[in-house]
Design an enzyme around this catalytic site. Structure first.
Site, short mmCIF file in Angstrom:
data_model
loop_
_atom_site.label_atom_id
_atom_site.label_comp_id
_atom_site.label_asym_id
_atom_site.label_seq_id
_atom_site.Cartn_x
_atom_site.Cartn_y
_atom_site.Cartn_z
N HIS A 5 -5.46 2.58 -3.90
CA HIS A 5 -4.30 1.87 -4.43
C HIS A 5 -4.29 0.40 -3.99
O HIS A 5 -4.70 0.07 -2.87
CB HIS A 5 -3.00 2.56 -3.99
CG HIS A 5 -2.74 3.81 -4.76
ND1 HIS A 5 -1.87 4.78 -4.33
CD2 HIS A 5 -3.24 4.26 -5.95
CE1 HIS A 5 -1.83 5.77 -5.21
NE2 HIS A 5 -2.67 5.47 -6.19
N HIS A 62 -2.12 12.64 -2.58
CA HIS A 62 -1.59 11.36 -3.06
C HIS A 62 -2.58 10.76 -4.07
O HIS A 62 -2.22 10.38 -5.18
CB HIS A 62 -1.37 10.44 -1.87
CG HIS A 62 -0.86 9.08 -2.22
ND1 HIS A 62 0.39 8.85 -2.72
CD2 HIS A 62 -1.46 7.85 -2.12
CE1 HIS A 62 0.56 7.55 -2.92
NE2 HIS A 62 -0.55 6.93 -2.57
N ASP A 75 -2.08 -1.72 -3.03
CA ASP A 75 -1.40 -2.17 -1.82
C ASP A 75 -2.18 -1.80 -0.54
O ASP A 75 -1.76 -2.14 0.56
CB ASP A 75 0.05 -1.63 -1.76
CG ASP A 75 0.13 -0.12 -1.66
OD1 ASP A 75 -0.48 0.57 -2.50
OD2 ASP A 75 0.81 0.38 -0.75
N HIS A 76 -3.33 -1.14 -0.73
CA HIS A 76 -4.19 -0.79 0.41
C HIS A 76 -5.53 -1.54 0.38
O HIS A 76 -6.15 -1.71 1.42
CB HIS A 76 -4.43 0.72 0.47
CG HIS A 76 -3.15 1.49 0.66
ND1 HIS A 76 -2.85 2.17 1.81
CD2 HIS A 76 -2.08 1.63 -0.15
CE1 HIS A 76 -1.64 2.72 1.70
NE2 HIS A 76 -1.16 2.40 0.51
N HIS A 106 -7.48 4.84 0.73
CA HIS A 106 -7.52 5.20 -0.70
C HIS A 106 -7.44 3.95 -1.56
O HIS A 106 -7.22 2.85 -1.04
CB HIS A 106 -6.43 6.21 -1.05
CG HIS A 106 -5.02 5.69 -0.96
ND1 HIS A 106 -4.42 5.34 0.24
CD2 HIS A 106 -4.09 5.45 -1.91
CE1 HIS A 106 -3.19 4.94 0.01
NE2 HIS A 106 -2.96 4.97 -1.29
N ASP A 154 -1.28 7.00 2.90
CA ASP A 154 -0.09 7.48 2.19
C ASP A 154 -0.08 9.01 2.08
O ASP A 154 0.45 9.55 1.10
CB ASP A 154 -0.03 6.87 0.78
CG ASP A 154 0.27 5.38 0.80
OD1 ASP A 154 0.53 4.82 1.88
OD2 ASP A 154 0.24 4.77 -0.29
N HIS A 166 3.38 2.99 5.35
CA HIS A 166 4.65 2.43 4.85
C HIS A 166 5.84 2.69 5.78
O HIS A 166 5.92 3.73 6.44
CB HIS A 166 4.99 3.01 3.47
CG HIS A 166 4.05 2.56 2.39
ND1 HIS A 166 4.23 1.40 1.69
CD2 HIS A 166 2.92 3.13 1.91
CE1 HIS A 166 3.25 1.26 0.81
NE2 HIS A 166 2.44 2.29 0.92
FE FE Z 1 0.72 2.70 -0.41
ZN ZN Z 2 -0.97 4.79 -2.21
#
Ligand code: FE
Ligand code: ZN
Length: 255
Positions: free
Chosen positions: A58, A112, A60-61, A56, A129, A167
């Protein structure tokens, strides 16, 4: 034979590294930061990064995708309905891709985020996530109904499926899980084990679907004990698993 290991990133992300020892090609899942991947490649001469899988949008990905794309010839796979940097292959529900000679099925798992996808290959699940060890992702874009449907779909995969989420949230998730099910012996045992693992700095992933079904409250909204506890907390009679899920997720948001 493909080996899977974790490259830690930021404070609690894992970038999953898949290595094919026959060809010395490798793939990564959700490289939020390019640095750990580039450090690994520098320390392992001869290995070629050939594929980047994205669940996805985001940061941090996807934060490391552009830099890795510039430094390698890797092909970038990601959800069709989200903005993914340097994406080469846009994926939708039930697509199939071949990575390192392995077939992966693509599942749309909205909740998410709306375009979130998961990758499944014969007993291995990369779910970003969506499903966490003992928990699930926050509902940033989707509805509780969507997330409940997505988690139910993942839960229908074989029991021995290894769950590679992004995570290291397992300990905090289990503290919530035991509040929801104080009488669940499997949850208590897992909390004890994970507490010791984290104190020793040991990764708690991958999980298995079998263990998630026993201890993850978000996969257990059909259980009478979970429904009763959630009803008590929300002060209403939640009608049906989807409503129980919604109230449970809302409780976790404030836990
Ligand atoms: Fe994440
Ligand atoms: Zn995420």
């Amino acid at each position: 034979m493909i080996q899977i290991s974790a490259l830690p990133a930021f404070t609690d992300n894992y970038i999953w590294l898949l290595q094919d020892h026959r060809t010395q090609r490798c793939a990564v899942v959700d490289p939020g930061d390019a640095a750990p991947v580039q450090a690994w490649l520098a320390a392992h001469p001869g290995w070629v990064l050939s594929d980047i899988l994205i669940t996805h949008h985001h940061h941090d990905h996807v934060g490391g995708v552009e830099q890795l794309k510039n430094a390698t010839d890797a092909k970038v796979y990601g959800p069709a309905s989200e903005t993914i940097p340097a994406r080469d292959v846009a994926l939708k529900d039930n697509d199939r891709i071949s990575v390192l000679g392995w077939d992966f099925e693509v599942y749309a798992v909205p909740g998410h985020t709306l375009g979130h996808i998961a990758f499944y290959h014969h007993g291995l699940l990369f779910c970003g996530d969506t499903l966490f060890a003992a928990g699930c992702g926050r509902l940033f874009e989707g509805t509780p109904e969507q997330m409940h449907t997505s988690l139910s779909r993942l839960a229908s995969l074989p029991e021995d499926t290894l769950v590679y989420c992004t995570h290291e949230y397992t300990l905090s998730n289990l503290k919530f899980a035991i509040a929801v099910e104080p009488g669940n012996p499997d949850t208590a045992a897992r909390l004890e084990k994970v507490t010791a693992q984290r104190a020793a700095g040991i990764m708690t992933l991958p999980s298995t679907l079998a263990l998630e079904k026993l201890t993850n409250p978000f996969l257990r909204v059909d259980e009478t004990s979970v429904k009763e506890k959630v009803d008590e907390r929300s002060g209403t009679q939640n009608r049906g698993p989807s409503a129980v899920f919604a109230a449970l997720r809302a409780w976790k948001d404030k836990f």
